[in-house]
Design an enzyme around this catalytic site. Sequence first.
Site, PDB file in Angstrom:
ATOM      1  N   HIS A 126       1.956 -17.377 -23.577  1.00  0.00           N
ATOM      2  CA  HIS A 126       0.457 -17.393 -23.592  1.00  0.00           C
ATOM      3  C   HIS A 126      -0.249 -18.257 -24.511  1.00  0.00           C
ATOM      4  O   HIS A 126      -1.207 -18.003 -25.187  1.00  0.00           O
ATOM      5  CB  HIS A 126      -0.165 -15.997 -23.313  1.00  0.00           C
ATOM      6  CG  HIS A 126       0.294 -14.933 -22.516  1.00  0.00           C
ATOM      7  ND1 HIS A 126       0.110 -13.620 -22.822  1.00  0.00           N
ATOM      8  CD2 HIS A 126       1.054 -15.083 -21.163  1.00  0.00           C
ATOM      9  CE1 HIS A 126       0.640 -12.894 -21.840  1.00  0.00           C
ATOM     10  NE2 HIS A 126       1.462 -13.853 -20.991  1.00  0.00           N
ATOM     11  N   PRO A 127       0.296 -19.606 -24.487  1.00  0.00           N
ATOM     12  CA  PRO A 127      -0.168 -20.444 -25.499  1.00  0.00           C
ATOM     13  C   PRO A 127      -1.761 -20.968 -25.221  1.00  0.00           C
ATOM     14  O   PRO A 127      -1.990 -21.062 -23.994  1.00  0.00           O
ATOM     15  CB  PRO A 127       0.718 -21.639 -25.533  1.00  0.00           C
ATOM     16  CG  PRO A 127       1.156 -21.890 -24.226  1.00  0.00           C
ATOM     17  CD  PRO A 127       1.349 -20.162 -23.866  1.00  0.00           C
TER      18      PRO A 127
END
Length: 562
Positions: A475-476
Amino acid sequence: MSGGNSVMPELSADFVIVGSGSAGSAMASRLSEDGKHSVVIIEFGGSDVGPFIQMPAALSYPMNMRRYDWGYQTEAEPHLGNRRLVAPRGKVVGGSSSINGMVYVRGHAADFDHWEEAGAKGWSYADVLPYFKRMEASHTNEDGSRGTEGPLHVKKGDTPNPLFDAFIEAGRQAGFGVTPDYNGLKQEGFSRFQHTIHNGRRWSTANAYLKPALKRKNVTLVNGLAERVVIESGRATGVEIARGGTTQFIQAKREVVLAASAFNSPKILMLSGIGPASHLREHGIPVIADRPGVGANLMDHLELYIQQECTQPVSLYSKMNLVSKAMIGLEWLLMKTGDGATNHFEACAFVRSKAGIRYPDIQFHFLPVAIRYDGKAAAKNHGFQAHVGPMRSKSRGHVRLGSANATDKPSIFFNYMSHEDDWSEFRHCIRLAREIFGQEAFAPYRGREISPGESVQTDAQLDEFIREHAESAFHPCGTCKMGAANDPLAVVDEECRVIGVEGLRVADSSIFPRITNGNLNAPSIMVGEKAADHILGKSSLPRSNQEPWINPDWEKTDRLAV
């Protein structure tokens, strides 16, 4: 490289979008739907056709295939034993929405109120809820806060495995309560997961938005590697791409929009001369706009797998052999039904870690098998597991250029677990998962603990387990932060315009001021939806007056008051 472009444009359009992923596909659709504007989408990856992407149960394959994934890794992470973690991003039509786990989580209402407080004016929950509703064709609408007419089909998991029911019941027994719709007004509690799956197929933004848009005469998809944004006299005029061994220029008559991921959007900005001046000079790149926030503020969610043996043969273990997989695949190919038509993440929870935390800061994904995300079995028998991790780590990392060559990978450093609070939060997550699995609802199924294992109990032992086994939830975000123009670390303003350059915007998860509560696909699509209105100069949708549920006893307990 600000002196313009001597190459005649190969192609021109009003709007040039880099990236066909979650936000990019949504923008391509919305910017072109009235027929008045032309749109070019630049995508380096290839086709999303085929069962590896379209079959939901095959989700572990495309994420690990160089054909569909950029193949990025982090730098050595010093607080995780210098491990280098994989950092997949979609390199395919549909971007990461074509290789993700298809889990649909909007985020908590308070996440977006925090965005506004952090300087992203007009991005509060009341502002963004209408866009979530516009994009959704939700098959769950308990409290009227869901959309039903949008292009993105969202369904609740309905596979009848008793382990899903046991997990949700265990959460109720532990005092956390349940919620009928965590994407509605009440996120907190245990629930059935919701998926971007439609008629048994992955419902990526390629399927929901891009493919219908490509039927229009004013939308063109171009395959190529975006090397830099061309900027003349302080204004973006187009994008240079590498294609077929040559450099080509795609002209933007109105605007360029980067939607290339939290890794590639800042990389392209820096290659274009927009970023931290000293870093650009290190690589011999002339500075057009000194924006120290480009590539900074990198965030992610880490998670651990808490695994338990299952004493009854009800897990997916019996379906992991080749014959069963072949039968599942055949049923899916013929009818789009059965075990191939789900991602098998069908139960979840959003809970608070302690009294005084106003809204959930822990997420659980529950899976009725003990297995790694890359599809490798961890247990040689029946089992189940919870993926669990804190939602709001205070650790921050960065994305930097590997070189001035666009074909080289960026340097990605999350600096995971660098804040001392991360450790206490993760220890609590492990102990809480054990408490959930220890409830009466799991009594008929609970065997020995596989991971971490019953011998791992002390803080030091748990810390060692975290150091060796924490994995990215992929989940960058945050590397082109949205904020006020006078915020030195802001990269874009509240209308997604790059500060200091005309005719250039960024709209993807990189603009998140802070990571949202849960998986990032849904808020990334919302960003594309809302950005499209800003780009077109439209008034934003009318603000919602629906009020989210906040536990009335949040100051006294982490659960429901008895």
